[in-house]
Motif scaffolding. Structure first.
Motif: not given
Length: 481
Positions: A6-7, A41, A413, A468-469, A473-474
């Motif tokens: 995650h982030s 996030q 990331m 993120t994707t 991380r999601v």
């Protein structure tokens, strides 16, 4: 162990843009959570929320419990107590940086106006019950500090005058307002699948409610004075070490009551945060101490901590992140690993030898990685300050020529760390002018940086969501807009 990654964003509450010159628990915080959620996030990390002096340093507060009045949102007070908004126009504050002195004065006056309309409710009485371990003592401490001076050793028996009782009742209302707003904010964040990350400074100030009410928990002489203070050992950054001015714990006395004060402290934090970062984790193994009378910390010594015994005693605490930066020994690593607390990694510390844990090749899953911490320069400020040779080393390790902030964020990331935190300044690629703190210094720039509304609008949440994707991380597709 859950292997999902995650982030999140590191952004202290005071940094949010509001009409009152300082961020608070109000509408902008809710909007920020919406932005975090849309960008996929999972975490929002803030710094300690205790009451500070006019410097605003969140690591020097008057208690391990309690909240600074300046986090209260006037906008929410207006709504809750049906206050004429015109009465709050005088509290509007347009400053480039946070002016803690004026913000504190304004928020206190705003709370006074709300207090005139306040009638004790069932939720207020429930709050007093839930926080019985500290809130009455804290309100009394604040009241006596205003009427009898800031040296608690001169207060005598705390039999309150009518004026002091009124002040104490007012401070109970202030704390109720603070934590009611924070509690609702946490509920909203959790409803958006965002977790709030708080911060626990390992030590407390000498002039604090904790030392006043529990002097036996600290190493003091018969006059309740400090003979030794905490600090940092001499190192490459400070040849004479650091003196922090905070009292050392009487670990023997704390062990005798099974670390009850720490149990209360962690249980309190769990009510308002999902995760807690413990600052200076290595202090639970050993702390560098020096005599108060000494000119510096060069002649100090290591003072052994409680180690595993403290953490084994904890009955009710949130998820923990161990801040294990600085001089770390195998004993510190063993303590962290025994309880499976994730270790910290900082991208800006990547320069160094092969054994440097902050080199990207040494990142592991059970780590929490940061672009930089509140004590660091911004990512671009750091990079631009490097020598030509160090820039080449960074570019070689990142495999990017003249990297910008987004490229460095992308690399971080993609690391194996279970959580990645990005400083809010780094989302904008800001330089050293946006640095949040210069450790070991006292200057107006420390702690006072904040976002402007125009800056917030420039944050590319959609790009953050895509990164993120892309880096898994999601758990869901991120939709921004």
């Amino acid at each position: 162990m859950d292997r999902k990654k995650h982030s999140g964003i590191l952004c202290h509450i005071t940094c949010l843009p509001t009409s009152y010159g300082i961020g608070d628990f109000g509408p902008q915080a809710y909007a920020f959570i919406d932005d975090l959620a849309r960008a996929g996030q999972t975490y929002w990390q803030i710094l300690p929320i205790g009451n500070t002096d006019d410097s605003g340093c969140p690591y020097a507060t008057d208690s391990a419990f309690g909240c600074a009045d300046y986090y209260v949102s006037p906008d929410l007070l207006i709504k809750e107590y049906e206050i004429d908004p015109a009465l709050y126009h005088k509290f509007i504050l347009n400053t480039e940086r946070v002016d803690f002195k004026r913000a504190k004065e304004n928020k206190r006056e705003a709370l006074k106006i709300a207090y005139e309309k306040f009638l004790p409710s069932s939720s207020f009485h429930q709050f007093l019950k839930d926080e019985k371990d500290w809130v009455m003592d804290y309100a009394m401490f604040r009241a006596l500090g205003e009427t009898r001076g800031h040296d608690f050793r001169t207060w005598g028996r705390p039999e309150l005058t009518s004026e002091e009782q009124k002040l104490m009742d007012f401070h109970l209302f202030c704390q109720f307002s603070c934590f009611s707003q924070l509690s609702e904010l946490k509920k909203y964040a959790n409803s958006k699948n965002v977790k709030l990350v708080g911060d626990l400074p390992i030590f407390v100030s000498y002039n604090s409610m904790d030392v006043w009410k529990n002097p036996q928990e600290f190493y003091l002489n018969d006059k309740l004075e400090m003979e030794y203070e905490t600090g940092a050992a001499p190192d490459a950054f400070s040849k004479t070490g650091q003196k922090w001015g905070t009292p050392i714990y009487n670990w023997k006395a704390q062990k005798a009551d099974n670390f009850e004060w720490w149990n209360k402290r962690l249980s309190f934090l769990k009510r308002y945060f999902d995760v807690i970062r413990i600052d200076h984790f290595r202090g639970f193994v050993a702390t560098w101490i020096s005599k108060v009378s000494a000119p510096d910390a060069s002649e100090g010594q290591w003072y052994e901590g409680p180690g595993e015994e403290l953490f084994k005693s904890l009955r009710d605490c949130p998820e923990i992140i161990a801040e294990d930066l600085g001089y770390i020994t195998p004993e510190v690593e063993k303590l962290r690993e025994t309880f499976n607390f994730p270790s910290m990694r900082v991208l800006e510390f990547m320069l160094g030898g092969a054994n440097n844990p902050h080199r990207l090749t040494n990142y592991e899953f059970n780590t929490v990685a940061y672009t930089g911490t509140h004590d660091c320069d911004t990512l671009m400020g750091w990079y631009k300050s490097l020598s030509k040779e160090d820039k080449q080393r960074v570019e070689h390790d990142l495999q990017i020529e003249r990297p910008n902030h987004w490229e460095m964020i992308q690399v971080l990331m993609s690391a194996p760390s279970r959580i990645v935190f990005i400083q809010i300044q780094d989302l904008l690629g800001l330089g050293s002018e946006a640095r949040f703190n210069y450790p070991g210094t006292v200057q107006p720039k420390n702690w006072s940086w904040k976002l402007e509304f125009k800056d917030e609008r420039r944050i590319d949440w959609q790009k953050l969501g895509m990164i993120t994707t892309e880096n898994d991380r999601v758990e869901r597709k991120v939709v921004c807009g």
